[in-house]
Enzyme design. Sequence first.
Site, mmCIF file in Angstrom:
data_model
loop_
_atom_site.group_PDB
_atom_site.id
_atom_site.type_symbol
_atom_site.label_atom_id
_atom_site.label_comp_id
_atom_site.label_asym_id
_atom_site.label_seq_id
_atom_site.Cartn_x
_atom_site.Cartn_y
_atom_site.Cartn_z
ATOM 1 N N ARG A 31 39.143 51.167 36.423
ATOM 2 C CA ARG A 31 40.295 50.314 36.191
ATOM 3 C C ARG A 31 41.313 50.369 37.318
ATOM 4 N NH1 ARG A 31 42.994 50.548 30.374
ATOM 5 N NH2 ARG A 31 40.861 50.021 29.806
ATOM 6 N N HIS A 77 35.534 40.224 31.985
ATOM 7 C CA HIS A 77 36.636 41.181 31.873
ATOM 8 C C HIS A 77 37.259 41.109 30.477
ATOM 9 C CE1 HIS A 77 39.320 43.911 33.941
ATOM 10 N NE2 HIS A 77 40.368 43.273 33.484
ATOM 11 N N TYR A 121 50.021 25.561 34.556
ATOM 12 C CA TYR A 121 50.546 24.685 35.598
ATOM 13 C C TYR A 121 49.847 24.879 36.938
ATOM 14 C CZ TYR A 121 54.466 24.187 32.387
ATOM 15 O OH TYR A 121 55.223 23.951 31.291
#
Lengths: 855, 536
Positions: A31, A77, A121
Amino acid sequence: MLNQTNKISVNIEDEMKKSYMDYAMSVIIGRALPDVRDGFKPVHRRCLYAMYDMGNDYNKPYKKSARVVGDVIGKYHPHGDTAAYDTIVRMAQDFSLRYPMVDGQGNFGSVDGDSPAAMRYTEIRMSKLAHEMLADLDKETVDMGSNYDDSLQEPLVLPAKIPNLLVNGSSGIAVGMATNIPPHNLGEVVDGVVATIDNPAITLEELMAFIPGPDFPTAGFIYGRDGIVSAYRTGRGIIQMRARARVEKQKKSERESIIVTEIPYQVNKSRLIEKIAELVREKKLEGISDLRDESDRDGMRIVIELKKDENPQVLLNQLYKHTAMQSSFGIIMLAIVSNRPKVLTLKETIRHFIDHRREIVTRRTVFELKKAEARAHILEGLKIALDWLDAVIELIRDSKTPAEAKEGLMEGKFADPAWLAKFDLVAPANYSGMTRLSEIQAQAILDMRLHRLTGLEREKIVDEYLEILRFIGRLKDILGSETEILAIVKGELLEIKDKFGDPRRTEIIAQTAEITLEDTIVEEDMVVNITHTGYIKRSAVSLYRAQRRGGKGKTGIKTKDEDFVEHLFIASTKDYLLFFSDAGKVYWLKVYELPEGGRATRGKAIVNLLNLSQDEKISAILSVREFSEDKFIMMATRQGVVKKTPLLEYSHPRVGGILAVNLDEGDKLIEVALTDGKQDVLLVSKNGKSIRFREEDARPQGRVTRGVRGMTLEGDDVVIGMEIVNEMTGSTIFTVTENGFGKRTELGEYRAQSRGGKGVITIKTTDRNGCVVGIKQVTDENDMMLISDQGKILRVPVSGFSIIGRNTQGVRLMVTETEERIVAVAKLAEKDDADESADDDSLDELSDVELVDGE
Amino acid sequence: MQYNDSYDEKLFSFANNINTHEGGTHLIGFKAALTRTMNSYATANNLLKNVKVAISGEDLREGLTAVISVKIPQPQFEGQTKTKLGNSEVKGYVETLLNEKLATYLEENPQVAKRVLEKSIDAARAREAARKARDLTRRKGALEIGTLPGKLADCQEKDPALCELFLVEGDSAGGSAKQGRDRKYQAILPLKGKILNVEKARFDKMISSQEIRTLIAALGTGIGKDDFDIAKLRYHRIIVMTDADVDGSHILTLLLTFFFRQMHELVERGHLYIAQPPLYKIKRGKKEQYLKNEAALQNYLLEEGTDNMTLALDGGERALRGKQIIPALKQVTDYRSVFDKVVRKGLNEELVRLLIDVNARTGFEEFADFAPHFEKIKAIRQDFDYNINEKRATVKLGNLHIRLDRHSLDVLNSHEYTLLFENYRKIRASLGDGSAVISSEGKDLLVTDSYEEILAFFLDTAKKGLYIQRYKGLGEMNPEQLWETTMHQDNRLLLQVKIEDVVEAEEIFTVLMGDQVEPRRDFIEKNALNVSNLDI
């Protein structure tokens, strides 16, 4: 019913260990830490792979971030969407990554810490550079692993043509360990890698000729090489980053401004400005009149406008000291190597990268070789077919089904002389005997289009066959030679450098930038007040406004009732004050370290400023501007020992203070004076003896020495005072005894003797007088303070006493009650001639009242 | 005035030598001045920088012994026993005088001042923490059962001995659990995210954490030395139910820390359990089955895979049928897991295989050096070559270039490698040299000479037509499934947490959860290779 549950007992300790280790190792390996080979954490790798997988290339239209994020978390993931999106955003920020991996369309945040637009966006695609990270991924160059639900394959590492770990850096906090690798310049790192390939035994010094240090996307400066060298040599080091700033003159006014154009890496600009504003508000930074952020599309520009006549360099130093304009970057080169976390040196990092590339190139070549051999196999078949063209055509025409044709080809039926004879054909000149084809070849022949039979096309097939044979030879050469492979690795790296290399942004300055407090202090004159009971403060000279002659004067310091100013002098903020304690230790303070206060403040007790031990008292204070060579310090102890030491010996301040003199057991330092080595010393004892000797008599000694005998004492006699005497006109010796008697005697009456004598009588210590309490060298203008053990203080003007002989009893100075004793005598701080106004009206009041009740 | 180490306050006041043990204006003046002067000194000298609580007069007087004696011309005594001074002007005098003198004293004796203030700050902190704890219990005590947190889905049963409380990770899993539970006796409390690490936090900070407060309130016991009461525990089974991923493991450790440190008795009495949600769901046709963990899945697959199979060994001399094959396959599985461990230590897979094989043929030898072993390999593999110098050895194996160093030699001499070798020998004993023919109902399915291929074949056969789902989170399960597998009393398996050795447990918590990084790193390094569940 309740007890039907199956239960197994587990020990809390085992469960703790197991669960914790699962968590810790997963965070460490999977990680928070990057792989040494491609410099990516799994989340980065997965983001890029997902983009690669969906064809989100640099030359294709942008895709909505949300789509990519969806793919990343859905396929590879299994975590939150914010984790994936934040990763993508960071990879798109040109102020976070030295070489962005993602090309973003839309608002991706700024150095001001503005958050990027939501993922619905923004649009993204891979940057050109990212393709180099993924290049050859489809050529079986890296191991693939199953994703979280075994339904898909994902790369365990990327082929990484770019030394990404060094180039883009990495940072992460795992469990029990953390990594923080700064970004570097691509061109420099490539050169370093190439140099290491050429000379595997390269030293760090040689390597650093190519890679001088980190190169931050936000540019700025790095101060000091030591941190870089330490990080490269050991994997750990701290470097100082600084903003780039210059001073500009304001057009209209005389004022100057500091313009900041680059800030340290990972510093939030708006927070930096807030911090400066806050410091100005809290008066910790003075001299700033205005602060504006003028950053626009042309770049960063923070304007710090100064007040008139401010020294911009001092202010800049203050900004470096107190704000993030100078920040440190603690390098920890921790990365995952063969599934283990390891702190790496620069060379190890580079070597692991070279090893990785070598493996990639080898595996790619093997893959290409396999492919070329397969193609060669087919071409070989085609060539045979062309050579036997007529026979093959006849065979196919003769076959009932495609399967039969194929079988015929595989058996090499067309080359059978019997069969050839049947069709009136002859074997080509260079063939003899049986010719068999493989299934693949046979199929390829059957799949061949008729236009391949034209003369030109036939030639092409032959050419291609020869070409591919050459290619196979070349690939085999490569695989057979280590140097060939390394040459390819090198060549590809240099190509990358040509394509993506850019000039260094961060400037490295060799010397360190330790900003001491001193650099942030404006040099100016201060009035220093020290009172008898040990309160000290400084105030600006300007507070003592010049008054007309006969003015009322001003209070310089507010004192406790029974206290008064003993020292008053003007010193620069950068001057030293030396404090000598009765235990023979010396402490330093810079004048600027003293508490600054207005006229009516009391100041601070010295004990708060110095590291004194219990029961230690300050016996003398000296103010020193510079430690010049021809100055000496003269010390006197109760037991009559004197010591002369060059001032230079005291020029290395230490916070805890150092020993100034070696005292005998039970002895105390009573007086210290600064001399030029050519004066006379006068010592006076409790029993009224005095000795005057030339300073030259005492040779200069080191700092930690005992000193020499200054006066031989009889019985329980002890030295109570020392004066450095000079034959200044009007200078007399003022002696005070316990019972309030005293006198003034001409200096000339004390003849110089040799050092160490018993001395002559300075005052008769009769029953009336009592013992001597103190002596002071005075002039007619001085006022003296007498302090009794009952707290009474009397101020007496010196001029009120006539000058009498040495061997006399003196006159009454102060009326004492029975049992009352004078315990101290002090010269009132001189009126400052340089500044007429330095009068002290509280003292004037004191002189009006002869006796002040201490209670 | 004199401070001492105790926590008592002893003030003696006198007026004209009369003991005024009821106090009076001089005492009031003294107290007021003390509070004011101490506080302003502390503020001026930045001693309160990290202190959130205000220091009260009471805190300042903790451990103080003082004598106040005033002499006044016309004392007025009040109170029934006339032992309280009433002259109002005295207050002002005492206050002004003490203000001035105490300020001077503090200024001139900074060490003393600092010590006294540190003591007072401690007192203030303790007082604040006690107040919070009191508030918490008091607020709860206002109602019969206490104000239960809104997030708690309580059960109907009131008898704690029958009740169960599930602590569930996250709201998404909480939803499943709430719908799947038996509301008669099962209560659900979803915890949001990772809770506070109580090992590192001070008591007052712990009490301010919302999640911890919710938890304490739900348990009903109260918290802290004096207020914790095990008799008030509302559930006799506290079941921690976290996801089967590593973050779930982390939350479990945090919860264990909380219970061990703050509710020791609860753990000691065996009220704490850990739920065991299944890790896999397998589906063949319409048949569904849940499996707890990796090992169970492996077993299942082997049983399925070997069904109706025949494994012919040693060129057909020996044959294993059906379930007979399983023990040998398990040996291969064991071998695989040790093999992974060795490889994880940084050795090349291919090379390890070769070394093991050569060793098995020629007998095991200590790895004093690489050379003798490499020689043996070289004898059977043409594409193998090596080069050894002082620092490292380089091995060329086909197109592979492998670099080995001292560390590699350590690995080869490690316990794991020996174990690996032993495992390999066992396999050799049961499966021969690896050449085998697998057949089913008289049809040959696979001819091979590798143990690993044999294993892979059976696993692949088993997986055919099988749908395997690995649960990442409890939220992935339907409420019904969660009930069936994890919460239903008849089916579930619970781990009851026990403290076997308090001292050792104590130490583990300190190392793993404490604020010292060094010992933690050491622990991790020591245990790094024993990790069972690595989740990337």
